[in-house]
Write a protein that holds these residues in place. Sequence first.
Motif, PDB file in Angstrom:
ATOM      1  N   ASP A 287       0.824  -1.203   0.000  1.00  0.00           N
ATOM      2  CA  ASP A 287       0.000   0.000   0.000  1.00  0.00           C
ATOM      3  C   ASP A 287       0.860   1.256   0.000  1.00  0.00           C
ATOM      4  O   ASP A 287       0.442   2.299  -0.506  1.00  0.00           O
TER       5      ASP A 287
ATOM      6  N   HIS B 270       0.277   4.176  -2.521  1.00  0.00           N
ATOM      7  CA  HIS B 270       0.050   5.537  -2.012  1.00  0.00           C
ATOM      8  C   HIS B 270       1.043   6.516  -2.628  1.00  0.00           C
ATOM      9  O   HIS B 270       0.680   7.656  -2.994  1.00  0.00           O
TER      10      HIS B 270
ATOM     11  N   LYS C  83      -9.908   5.092   0.916  1.00  0.00           N
ATOM     12  CA  LYS C  83      -9.119   3.962   1.392  1.00  0.00           C
ATOM     13  C   LYS C  83     -10.039   2.990   2.124  1.00  0.00           C
ATOM     14  O   LYS C  83     -10.830   3.399   2.976  1.00  0.00           O
TER      15      LYS C  83
ATOM     16  N   ASP D  94      -9.415  -0.123   4.178  1.00  0.00           N
ATOM     17  CA  ASP D  94      -8.425  -0.979   4.819  1.00  0.00           C
ATOM     18  C   ASP D  94      -8.973  -2.353   5.176  1.00  0.00           C
ATOM     19  O   ASP D  94      -8.259  -3.349   5.077  1.00  0.00           O
TER      20      ASP D  94
ATOM     21  N   SER E 231      -5.585  -1.325  -1.173  1.00  0.00           N
ATOM     22  CA  SER E 231      -6.622  -0.817  -0.266  1.00  0.00           C
ATOM     23  C   SER E 231      -7.275   0.464  -0.764  1.00  0.00           C
ATOM     24  O   SER E 231      -8.175   0.985  -0.094  1.00  0.00           O
ATOM     25  N   PHE E 232      -6.840   0.977  -1.905  1.00  0.00           N
ATOM     26  CA  PHE E 232      -7.353   2.244  -2.415  1.00  0.00           C
ATOM     27  C   PHE E 232      -8.377   2.006  -3.515  1.00  0.00           C
ATOM     28  O   PHE E 232      -8.148   1.203  -4.425  1.00  0.00           O
TER      29      PHE E 232
END
Length: 275
Positions: A68, A72, A91, A93, A266-267
Motif C-alpha cells: 500500500d 500511495h 481507502k 483498509d 486498499s485504495f
Amino acid sequence: CLAGGCALNSVANGKIFKRSSFSRVYIPPAPGDAGGAIGAAYAIWHGKLGYPRTFVMDRHDWGPEFSDYDIHTLLQERENELVNLGCKIQKLDDPKKRCRWTAEQIADGNVVGWFQGRMEWGARALGHRSILADPRRPDMRKTLNARIKKREMFRPFAPSILEEAVGDYFEDIISSPFMTMTYQVRHEKREVIQATTHVDGSARLQTVGRRSDPLYWQLIKEFEILTGIPVLLNTSFNEHEPIVCSPFEALDCFLRTKMQILVLGSFAIQAPTIK
C-alpha cells in the motif's frame, strides 16, 4: 497431469472428465514453456538434491506484489492528474468492507479493475489482475468490448464461481482453479449468467476456493449475498497489452479506458460518471 502448450486448450481439457475414465485431472497455471522452468527446477530439487516432494501448486499467485505504501506513493505523484480528471479516492483498509463495497459497484453495473496481492503465474487473470463485471447483464460483453477490450464479439468472457456452487451452474465438472477447463452451463442457468455463456452454452470457468484465494472468494461471496449469484465476469486487466503487473500499469490502463472503478490494493478510485 497435463503440461505443454496443448494443455491450454480448455475445450479439450473439459472433455477429459466426461469422455475418459479419469476421475481427477491436474493442469498447472502455466503449462506451456514458461512453466517448464519450474519443472526443471523441481527435477533438480527432487532428483539431484534429494529433497522430499512436499510442494503442491494449488494456487496461482506466485508473481510480484506491491505494498500500500507503493500504491500511495504513486497516487501522490499522480494526484493533480487524478483531481483534474474528477476522480475520487478512498481507502478501504478492512478487506471484507473492501469486498462488500466492490461487489456493490459491480452489482450496480460498473466495470471494476481489481488489483490485489501477488500477480498470477500463467496466461490467465485469476482475480488478482482482473477486470470484473456483472455476469447477469446481457449487454456487458458489448460494453466491455466498446470501452476496454475492443476484441471480436464472438470471444466470450470467463465466469469466476465459488467452488462450492459450481455444480449448481455447470455440468460434468471437476475443479478448474486456473481457468483451464471449458464446461457446459446448465440450461436453466444460461439466462442467469448471459454475459459469460458462449453461444454453444459453454464457458471457460474458474473455480475459486476459500482456502486458496480468500480475498477473491470473499468478493464473489459478497456479490452472491447482494444478488443471489455466486459468479463474477472475469477478464484480464489489460487493453491490447500484456496483463498489467505494477500499480503504475494498472492506473495507466484505468485512466485511458472507460472503467468506472479501480480497486488498487486498499485504495478505491472512482472515475467520473460515464454516460
